[in-house]
Scaffold this active site. Sequence first.
Site, PDB file in Angstrom:
ATOM      1  N   TYR A  71       0.935   3.306   1.431  1.00 49.96           N
ATOM      2  CA  TYR A  71       1.706   3.890   2.534  1.00 49.96           C
ATOM      3  C   TYR A  71       2.093   2.797   3.533  1.00 49.96           C
ATOM      4  O   TYR A  71       3.217   2.766   4.040  1.00 49.96           O
ATOM      5  CB  TYR A  71       0.854   4.967   3.208  1.00 49.96           C
ATOM      6  CG  TYR A  71       1.561   5.798   4.233  1.00 49.96           C
ATOM      7  CD1 TYR A  71       2.646   6.599   3.891  1.00 49.96           C
ATOM      8  CD2 TYR A  71       1.130   5.805   5.561  1.00 49.96           C
ATOM      9  CE1 TYR A  71       3.276   7.384   4.838  1.00 49.96           C
ATOM     10  CE2 TYR A  71       1.756   6.595   6.509  1.00 49.96           C
ATOM     11  CZ  TYR A  71       2.827   7.373   6.149  1.00 49.96           C
ATOM     12  OH  TYR A  71       3.448   8.144   7.081  1.00 49.96           O
TER      13      TYR A  71
ATOM     14  N   CYS B 166       6.382   9.473  13.074  1.00 45.79           N
ATOM     15  CA  CYS B 166       5.812   9.090  11.770  1.00 45.79           C
ATOM     16  C   CYS B 166       5.977   7.602  11.500  1.00 45.79           C
ATOM     17  O   CYS B 166       5.031   6.905  11.176  1.00 45.79           O
ATOM     18  CB  CYS B 166       6.456   9.884  10.651  1.00 45.79           C
ATOM     19  SG  CYS B 166       6.066  11.620  10.771  1.00 45.79           S
ATOM     20  N   HIS B 167       7.198   7.120  11.603  1.00 46.57           N
ATOM     21  CA  HIS B 167       7.424   5.719  11.260  1.00 46.57           C
ATOM     22  C   HIS B 167       8.234   4.993  12.325  1.00 46.57           C
ATOM     23  O   HIS B 167       8.796   3.933  12.077  1.00 46.57           O
ATOM     24  CB  HIS B 167       8.115   5.622   9.893  1.00 46.57           C
ATOM     25  CG  HIS B 167       7.386   6.378   8.830  1.00 46.57           C
ATOM     26  ND1 HIS B 167       7.736   7.647   8.454  1.00 46.57           N
ATOM     27  CD2 HIS B 167       6.285   6.070   8.124  1.00 46.57           C
ATOM     28  CE1 HIS B 167       6.876   8.085   7.541  1.00 46.57           C
ATOM     29  NE2 HIS B 167       5.996   7.152   7.327  1.00 46.57           N
ATOM     30  N   GLY B 168       8.348   5.616  13.497  1.00 47.00           N
ATOM     31  CA  GLY B 168       8.910   4.916  14.634  1.00 47.00           C
ATOM     32  C   GLY B 168      10.417   4.749  14.660  1.00 47.00           C
ATOM     33  O   GLY B 168      10.907   3.679  15.015  1.00 47.00           O
TER      34      GLY B 168
END
Lengths: 417, 199
Positions: A295, B163-165
């Site tokens: 991930y 979540c991932h910016g």
Amino acid sequence: MSEHSTYVPGNAVEKWLDDRLPVVRFAKEHLMDFPTPKNLNYWWTFGAILVMCLGVQIVTGIILAMHYTPNVAMAFDSVEHIRRNVNGGRIIQATHAVGASMFFIALYIHMFRGLFYGSYKAPREILWILGVVIFLLTTATAFMGYILPWGQMSFWGATVISNIFTAIPVLGESIKQLVLGGFAVGNPTLNRFFSLHYLLPFIIAAVVALHIWALHVPGNNNPVGVDVKDSRDTVPFHPYYTMKDLYGMVLFMIPFAWFVFFAPDILGHPDNYIMANAQVTPAHIVPEWYLLPFYTILRAIDFNVLFIDSKLGGVIAMGGAMLMLLIVPWLDTSKVRSGVFRPMFKWFFALFAINFVGLMYLGAQPAEGIYTVLAKVCTGYYFLYFLVILPVLSRIETPKPLPTSISESVLGKNAHA
Amino acid sequence: MSILLMVSRAGAGSVICASYGETDLSTQAEHSSTNRRDFLFVATGAVGAVGAAAVVWPLINQLNPDASTLALASIQYDVGPIAEGQSVTIMWRGLPVFVRHRTAAEISEAQAVPLSDLKDPETDEARTKPGHEQWLIMIANCTHLGCIPVGESGDFDGWFCPCHGSHYDSAGRIRRGPAPKNLVVPPYEFLSDTLVQIG
């Protein structure tokens, strides 16, 4: 190694059976008499431990399926029903959930064992590749299993991972809809994941059978990595390694039991005890710990490379990180198998192991600040190790002298002690 | 193709050999590069392959969205009660959709951004309907991996995906982070001043 049968049918019935279906002969050759290097250490018990893990997951899983309902309205409650109402369900459900984590602990140890002792080198390439296939199948199975409780992490984990398909140019969105059975994760998704989650363990079991077959052609590698030369180098699998493996399993079951009895939820995520809600994303979507290293690699690529945008780049990097393992036998061309006799490799390997733990840690952190920089560094080393360090070391490293035989290395060690 | 032909010749030879002996029944045709048997072999194989594909297709196609899922393709929604500066999230085809009543400041900020600053260049006008610039209607899934961005946050007064910016601006356009595209504007139209049909 097939010329080691000492089986002589003991009576007329065994003789009759042996002429028709030689299962007893097969079991004696492969489970009892199989000549096994006499210097295997405890890292070698994880193969048997993994067979046990697969068995535990299949048995507990079949039981859970008797009480579970794969429907978006009822799935969450049915898992709570198992935990609260079903006789012994609290322990059986916990064993299955914790069992997934224990499975991956054993799996990673088993793989790192192979990477350190060069167990992937000729003539064991197919054995290694089948192992990687088992790893990929297990990852897919675990991922689909995590969807079934239908909590927030289940739902959003499925959403994030299925959106990986949309990175594929042109066909991405259609493939995603085909996989999910809708425009978003929903009831059709839950149904099919349940079906596949039930199927895949049996496919894994079949590949495990091939894996063991491929193992029994060249026989085991061993900690010094030199080939078996004569019968003084080996002992029969039974009772020597059946007992050692059994002892390893018992030790392994101690932390397993501790988690099941005292902390069944400690490896999970509290958000998964909130029922799935398509309108609210948890603040931090975190996959199960065993998927975190990959991930992190997915998230680390947040920049475009030429015509490849960041999203597709991340997917390629993550897929590449896993598929890279398939070609390791041809990246590391050093003739010396065991890392014990490779003075430089040893350090790069240790760094690789630390780096892997680092990737795991970073996957659980938010994607901001220093973490994004560290994620890039660790991802870089992961690829550097396989693509540059292993091939280069194979050429420049001078290995230490190898013992002439397994027997000599064992006796030599005792003489010094 | 050549492998198929080789197999077919070997097969033919062995059958003949087993029953009558190879030389007795060998004809001129069987020694040429192709013969009747090769043709039958390839033709049967081709029909078999098409048949197998025809059987497999429904087994794959059943995975696609079913009729009940597709039936939800169009919805109507009254945006009237949404106050200025307020957002709601509604569901369309199982997907969450943001409906935001933008403030004048947000609109002018979005319109002032030069296209050269954008990762996925698109004007604010192209993302709204003429005469309804205050309404921003977008699918609420981050174009990276599908999380729901948090409203009124991020560095561009729009949305931020935890979540991932990924940062989106007040027109829902990607400004920074891993997401490749602007938040998707679904097909929609205003049936009256406040009634919207999405899909």
